[in-house]
Design an enzyme around this catalytic site. Structure first.
Site, PDB file in Angstrom:
ATOM      1  N   GLU A 128       0.821  -1.206   0.000  1.00 50.06           N
ATOM      2  CA  GLU A 128       0.000   0.000   0.000  1.00 50.06           C
ATOM      3  C   GLU A 128       0.859   1.261   0.000  1.00 50.06           C
ATOM      4  OE1 GLU A 128      -3.277   0.525  -0.227  1.00 50.06           O
ATOM      5  OE2 GLU A 128      -3.660  -1.622  -0.481  1.00 50.06           O
TER       6      GLU A 128
ATOM      7  N   CYS B 157     -11.568   2.402 -15.637  1.00 47.60           N
ATOM      8  CA  CYS B 157     -12.020   3.773 -15.351  1.00 47.60           C
ATOM      9  C   CYS B 157     -10.799   4.684 -15.240  1.00 47.60           C
ATOM     10  CB  CYS B 157     -12.847   3.797 -14.063  1.00 47.60           C
ATOM     11  SG  CYS B 157     -13.820   5.312 -13.845  1.00 47.60           S
TER      12      CYS B 157
ATOM     13  N   CYS C 142     -15.310   2.867 -21.068  1.00 45.51           N
ATOM     14  CA  CYS C 142     -16.676   2.705 -20.574  1.00 45.51           C
ATOM     15  C   CYS C 142     -17.380   1.487 -21.175  1.00 45.51           C
ATOM     16  CB  CYS C 142     -17.486   3.971 -20.856  1.00 45.51           C
ATOM     17  SG  CYS C 142     -16.902   5.411 -19.930  1.00 45.51           S
TER      18      CYS C 142
ATOM     19  N   CYS D 274     -16.795  -1.566 -19.102  1.00 43.85           N
ATOM     20  CA  CYS D 274     -16.979  -1.407 -17.661  1.00 43.85           C
ATOM     21  C   CYS D 274     -18.180  -2.206 -17.167  1.00 43.85           C
ATOM     22  CB  CYS D 274     -17.164   0.074 -17.324  1.00 43.85           C
ATOM     23  SG  CYS D 274     -17.435   0.383 -15.572  1.00 43.85           S
TER      24      CYS D 274
ATOM     25  N   CYS E 215     -23.993   3.981 -14.312  1.00 46.34           N
ATOM     26  CA  CYS E 215     -23.064   5.092 -14.085  1.00 46.34           C
ATOM     27  C   CYS E 215     -23.714   6.401 -14.532  1.00 46.34           C
ATOM     28  CB  CYS E 215     -21.765   4.845 -14.855  1.00 46.34           C
ATOM     29  SG  CYS E 215     -20.499   6.092 -14.551  1.00 46.34           S
TER      30      CYS E 215
END
Length: 346
Positions: free
Chosen positions: A37, A191, A198, A201, A207
């Site tokens: 992370e 994205c 798109c 997706c 969306c």
């Protein structure tokens, strides 16, 4: 009308198309997850992979990282950038060992006390390592939610920030580990910030702006200018300065840096640099080749810089306010260097 829950559409896509082969996704060890992370903050996955493996080989545990010197940590981090992360990781490891008996804290409030650990980083580790229902809001998750719910303006304005965190918590299911990985992968693979895919997706339809994703404003970064002196002694050693732990390239070895107002090509610049080197370092350099201008990008600004080669006859005489240390060419590869200098010396 409230759109359907994201997880219902996202999780099946993740099972089929997610990045399950990433090395840090093969473990639920909180140390490995924390390290990933931290390294992934503002850094691409493909860049992080070799650093992650090398770092673990040298520092396989909290204790190993806590016992290392900061110079050792920075040397292994060298080239990855954003060096405050390395300093914070070193300090966090020592805190985990000293205050939490060598275990990443299981409480969110305690986890965010670790140096360099924010709410989203802590939540990601707690969700994956301990199975907690913790929402994340990293850059990818933020972008997905921003577009999915049709936000406008800055994604980091206080009002949008509060609302995005509310939605992140609302959308996160009990099985937060898979969902958090999934929304990160959706932002990283489909994205995208500039060219969202798109049509591919799994959220296409509900969306707020399918096919024409909301553009998230990106502030223009200011530009700063500097000259670096590449000082070589008669014996071939390069003279480097240890930068303060705080600030740009904190804790790394770097060339002496003279800040400019602009891309100054004025004839008097050479004399200014000689005077500066004498006052600051007690040196009388003989200026040689002036390298072309180059650009290096930091988090909040671009740095336009040029390297000026110079020879010095005597160093270490103690006349200046700041100290330089000599390094033989074969020693340079072992030092913690900023990436522009590592490329230069290679």
């Amino acid at each position: 009308m409230t759109p359907p829950r994201i997880a219902n559409r996202l999780l099946p896509w993740y099972q089929q198309s997610g990045r399950h082969d990433l090395p840090w996704r093969q473990s639920r060890d909180p140390y490995l997850l924390y390290l990933a992370e931290i390294m992934l903050q503002q850094t691409r996955v493909e860049t992080v992979k070799p650093y992650f493996r090398r770092f673990l080989a040298h520092f396989p545990s909290w204790q190993a990282l806590a016992d290392a010197s900061l110079d050792e940590v920075l040397a292994l981090w060298s080239g990855l950038g954003y060096y405050a992360r390395a300093r914070n990781a070193h300090a966090a490891a020592r805190m985990v060992v000293d205050r939490f008996q060598g275990e990443f804290p299981t409480d969110l409030a305690q986890a965010v006390e670790l140096p360099g650990v924010g709410r989203s980083t802590a939540a990601a580790v707690l969700a994956s390592a301990y199975g907690q229902r913790q929402a994340i809001l990293d850059a990818n998750a933020r972008r997905v939610l921003f577009r999915y719910y049709g936000f406008t303006g800055s994604a980091r304005s206080p009002q949008n920030e509060r609302r995005l965190w509310q939605l992140a918590e609302q959308e996160t299911p009990a099985a937060a580990h898979d969902y958090n990985q999934a929304i990160q992968d959706l932002g990283a693979l489909l994205c995208l910030s500039r060219k969202a895919r798109c049509d591919d997706c799994p959220l296409f339809g509900p969306c707020a702006g399918p096919g024409e994703p909301t553009q998230i404003p990106q502030p223009e970064k200011p530009v700063r200018y500097a000259c670096f002196l590449l000082l070589r002694a008669e014996d071939g050693c390069v003279l480097l300065e240890k930068r303060p732990n705080r600030g740009i390239w904190g804790g790394l070895w770097a060339l002496p840096w003279y800040a400019l107002v602009g891309a100054n090509e004025a004839p008097e610049l050479a004399e200014t640099l000689r005077d500066w080197a004498r006052e600051e370092y007690g040196l009388r350099p003989q200026l040689g080749e002036w390298h072309p201008w180059q650009r290096h990008t930091f988090t909040h600004f671009h740095l336009e810089y040029r390297i000026i080669e110079a020879g010095v006859l005597v160093y270490g005489v103690g006349e200046g306010r700041r100290a330089l240390s000599p390094f033989a060419p074969e020693q340079l590869a072992q030092l913690a260097l900023p990436s522009p200098l590592r490329r230069l010396f290679s």
